[in-house]
Enzyme design. Sequence first.
Site, PDB file in Angstrom:
ATOM      1  N   PHE A 123      79.388  48.696  16.697  1.00  0.00           N
ATOM      2  CA  PHE A 123      79.297  49.903  15.887  1.00  0.00           C
ATOM      3  C   PHE A 123      77.899  50.476  16.046  1.00  0.00           C
ATOM      4  O   PHE A 123      76.912  49.745  16.148  1.00  0.00           O
ATOM      5  CB  PHE A 123      79.598  49.595  14.423  1.00  0.00           C
ATOM      6  CG  PHE A 123      79.642  50.822  13.556  1.00  0.00           C
ATOM      7  CD1 PHE A 123      80.647  51.762  13.711  1.00  0.00           C
ATOM      8  CD2 PHE A 123      78.673  51.053  12.600  1.00  0.00           C
ATOM      9  CE1 PHE A 123      80.692  52.906  12.926  1.00  0.00           C
ATOM     10  CE2 PHE A 123      78.705  52.196  11.813  1.00  0.00           C
ATOM     11  CZ  PHE A 123      79.714  53.119  11.977  1.00  0.00           C
ATOM     12  N   ASP A 182      72.911  40.394  13.536  1.00  0.00           N
ATOM     13  CA  ASP A 182      73.717  41.378  12.823  1.00  0.00           C
ATOM     14  C   ASP A 182      75.002  40.664  12.423  1.00  0.00           C
ATOM     15  O   ASP A 182      75.922  40.498  13.223  1.00  0.00           O
ATOM     16  CB  ASP A 182      74.012  42.578  13.722  1.00  0.00           C
ATOM     17  CG  ASP A 182      74.792  43.687  13.005  1.00  0.00           C
ATOM     18  OD1 ASP A 182      75.422  43.400  11.966  1.00  0.00           O
ATOM     19  OD2 ASP A 182      74.779  44.828  13.493  1.00  0.00           O
ATOM     20  N   HIS A 190      79.862  41.299  10.151  1.00  0.00           N
ATOM     21  CA  HIS A 190      81.258  40.848  10.201  1.00  0.00           C
ATOM     22  C   HIS A 190      81.402  39.371   9.859  1.00  0.00           C
ATOM     23  O   HIS A 190      82.498  38.828   9.968  1.00  0.00           O
ATOM     24  CB  HIS A 190      81.836  41.040  11.611  1.00  0.00           C
ATOM     25  CG  HIS A 190      81.810  42.426  12.132  1.00  0.00           C
ATOM     26  ND1 HIS A 190      82.193  42.748  13.429  1.00  0.00           N
ATOM     27  CD2 HIS A 190      81.462  43.596  11.548  1.00  0.00           C
ATOM     28  CE1 HIS A 190      82.073  44.040  13.619  1.00  0.00           C
ATOM     29  NE2 HIS A 190      81.623  44.577  12.500  1.00  0.00           N
ATOM     30  N   GLN A 233      80.152  47.365   3.108  1.00  0.00           N
ATOM     31  CA  GLN A 233      80.918  48.619   3.185  1.00  0.00           C
ATOM     32  C   GLN A 233      82.379  48.345   2.834  1.00  0.00           C
ATOM     33  O   GLN A 233      82.825  47.194   2.846  1.00  0.00           O
ATOM     34  CB  GLN A 233      80.755  49.202   4.598  1.00  0.00           C
ATOM     35  CG  GLN A 233      81.537  50.460   4.880  1.00  0.00           C
ATOM     36  CD  GLN A 233      82.901  50.167   5.471  1.00  0.00           C
ATOM     37  OE1 GLN A 233      83.200  49.060   5.921  1.00  0.00           O
ATOM     38  NE2 GLN A 233      83.765  51.155   5.447  1.00  0.00           N
ATOM     39  N   LYS A 263      84.570  45.733   4.619  1.00  0.00           N
ATOM     40  CA  LYS A 263      84.023  44.435   4.978  1.00  0.00           C
ATOM     41  C   LYS A 263      84.677  43.303   4.187  1.00  0.00           C
ATOM     42  O   LYS A 263      85.441  43.520   3.246  1.00  0.00           O
ATOM     43  CB  LYS A 263      82.506  44.430   4.755  1.00  0.00           C
ATOM     44  CG  LYS A 263      81.757  45.381   5.688  1.00  0.00           C
ATOM     45  CD  LYS A 263      81.975  45.037   7.144  1.00  0.00           C
ATOM     46  CE  LYS A 263      81.097  45.832   8.096  1.00  0.00           C
ATOM     47  NZ  LYS A 263      81.366  47.273   8.136  1.00  0.00           N
ATOM     48  N   ARG A 314      56.205  49.375  -3.022  1.00  0.00           N
ATOM     49  CA  ARG A 314      55.656  48.903  -4.303  1.00  0.00           C
ATOM     50  C   ARG A 314      55.946  47.413  -4.478  1.00  0.00           C
ATOM     51  O   ARG A 314      57.106  46.988  -4.378  1.00  0.00           O
ATOM     52  CB  ARG A 314      56.319  49.694  -5.424  1.00  0.00           C
ATOM     53  CG  ARG A 314      55.668  49.567  -6.784  1.00  0.00           C
ATOM     54  CD  ARG A 314      56.388  50.490  -7.759  1.00  0.00           C
ATOM     55  NE  ARG A 314      55.742  50.517  -9.065  1.00  0.00           N
ATOM     56  CZ  ARG A 314      56.235  51.161 -10.123  1.00  0.00           C
ATOM     57  NH1 ARG A 314      57.366  51.834 -10.019  1.00  0.00           N
ATOM     58  NH2 ARG A 314      55.589  51.141 -11.269  1.00  0.00           N
ATOM     59  N   TYR A 333      51.651  51.589 -10.154  1.00  0.00           N
ATOM     60  CA  TYR A 333      51.959  52.446  -9.001  1.00  0.00           C
ATOM     61  C   TYR A 333      51.011  52.184  -7.836  1.00  0.00           C
ATOM     62  O   TYR A 333      50.529  53.105  -7.177  1.00  0.00           O
ATOM     63  CB  TYR A 333      51.958  53.930  -9.398  1.00  0.00           C
ATOM     64  CG  TYR A 333      52.932  54.231 -10.509  1.00  0.00           C
ATOM     65  CD1 TYR A 333      54.298  54.315 -10.254  1.00  0.00           C
ATOM     66  CD2 TYR A 333      52.494  54.372 -11.817  1.00  0.00           C
ATOM     67  CE1 TYR A 333      55.200  54.551 -11.283  1.00  0.00           C
ATOM     68  CE2 TYR A 333      53.390  54.603 -12.850  1.00  0.00           C
ATOM     69  CZ  TYR A 333      54.739  54.682 -12.586  1.00  0.00           C
ATOM     70  OH  TYR A 333      55.628  54.899 -13.597  1.00  0.00           O
ATOM     71  N   ARG A 386      66.859  50.069  -2.637  1.00  0.00           N
ATOM     72  CA  ARG A 386      67.252  49.133  -3.698  1.00  0.00           C
ATOM     73  C   ARG A 386      68.736  49.247  -4.026  1.00  0.00           C
ATOM     74  O   ARG A 386      69.286  50.345  -4.128  1.00  0.00           O
ATOM     75  CB  ARG A 386      66.430  49.415  -4.966  1.00  0.00           C
ATOM     76  CG  ARG A 386      64.945  49.124  -4.849  1.00  0.00           C
ATOM     77  CD  ARG A 386      64.254  49.274  -6.198  1.00  0.00           C
ATOM     78  NE  ARG A 386      64.382  50.611  -6.730  1.00  0.00           N
ATOM     79  CZ  ARG A 386      63.440  51.560  -6.646  1.00  0.00           C
ATOM     80  NH1 ARG A 386      62.291  51.296  -6.033  1.00  0.00           N
ATOM     81  NH2 ARG A 386      63.633  52.746  -7.162  1.00  0.00           N
TER      82      ARG A 386
END
Length: 388
Positions: free
Chosen positions: A90, A161, A164, A187, A190, A219, A226, A236
Amino acid sequence: MSNSPDAGIEFPAWPQHDDAERTALLRALDQGQWWRVGGSEVDEFEREFAEYHGAGHALAVTNGTHALELALQVLDVGPGAEVIVPAFTFISSSQAVQRLGAVAVPVDVDPDTYCLDVAAAEAAVTSRTSAIMPVHMAGQFADMDRLDKLSTSTGVPVLQDAAHAHGAHWRGKRVGELGSIATFSFQNGKLMTAGEGGAVLFEDEAQWEKAFVLHSCGRPKGDRGYFHLTSGSNFRMNEFSAAVLRAQLGRLDSQIATRQARWPVLSALLAGIDGVVPQTVDPRSDRNPSYMAMFRMPGVTEERRNAVVDELVRRGIPAFMAFRAVYRTQAFWETGAPDLTTEELAARCPVSEEITRDCVWLHHRVLLGTEEQLHRLAAVVADVVAGA
């Protein structure tokens, strides 16, 4: 094409959910903090996911593509670098590299497992190579023994990766026990899902800390003033996605057990069809979660393969055309492509060219069905292939 037999098979639905997800969502809702900084769901999911895969640390992120980008950044991949990727995958595999200003170098894959050809990867290593990114295609591991030796001999890190490969084992070892960073996708299709989402596994705590800073706008954890340390982004995961994924993780083992029992049955049935060759499982990949049921029709044209898929879909089978070789897409050439033409890359990747033309995959939910359903499925495939 013949109009019989018709499928009429009621395969299990996907995604699957029950009161576990409902309870989890309410738990996240009622805690009153819906992002990871103030809530507990993401933290708990990271702990559980890392433990399940034998890794020291996990970082939950927005999606699998961002997981790849983040892992590459941790490995200091950027402009001027090259990353070796499978040609057959993919396109997120190459795009994650290219979005960082690096060059994606596609190499060929094995004709039986559809995973990265290690010899081809070795031939592609240069002084600019910063990572080798195997994809564990459909839950089948790439050859991690040879990749580990290649990494040791060249000094180039491996980035798995594992989009899968949730719950997969290589020679009894879990993904997180193989000594390299690994990324996952959650996703919608999956093996476990919250619609979207991703995760990165680290053994090294310093790498995890670097990734945390990068995924949270530069951060550091616990910062209230900050003091952004670097130019990161916001990858996140939210509390609701993590809550759902905790429930999904809880049923993953039973689903893998079912699919692992069903794939040998379906594979044997497909192998008995004239002109059909199912994906081979390397026996060292001794727990294969079977993300896709894949098979090839060697020698057919892309048009005939597409006609087979269309007819299977018409008969109610969740069938799909295989990924296109990454260099066979317009997107690949926008930025970060190697200094080669499409045809030069195609000449280097003959297997990927063939798989692009002749491969079909079936959604893993078919492997959650009964053996009787698999026999009916195979009969439909045989009929469609014969009539194509």
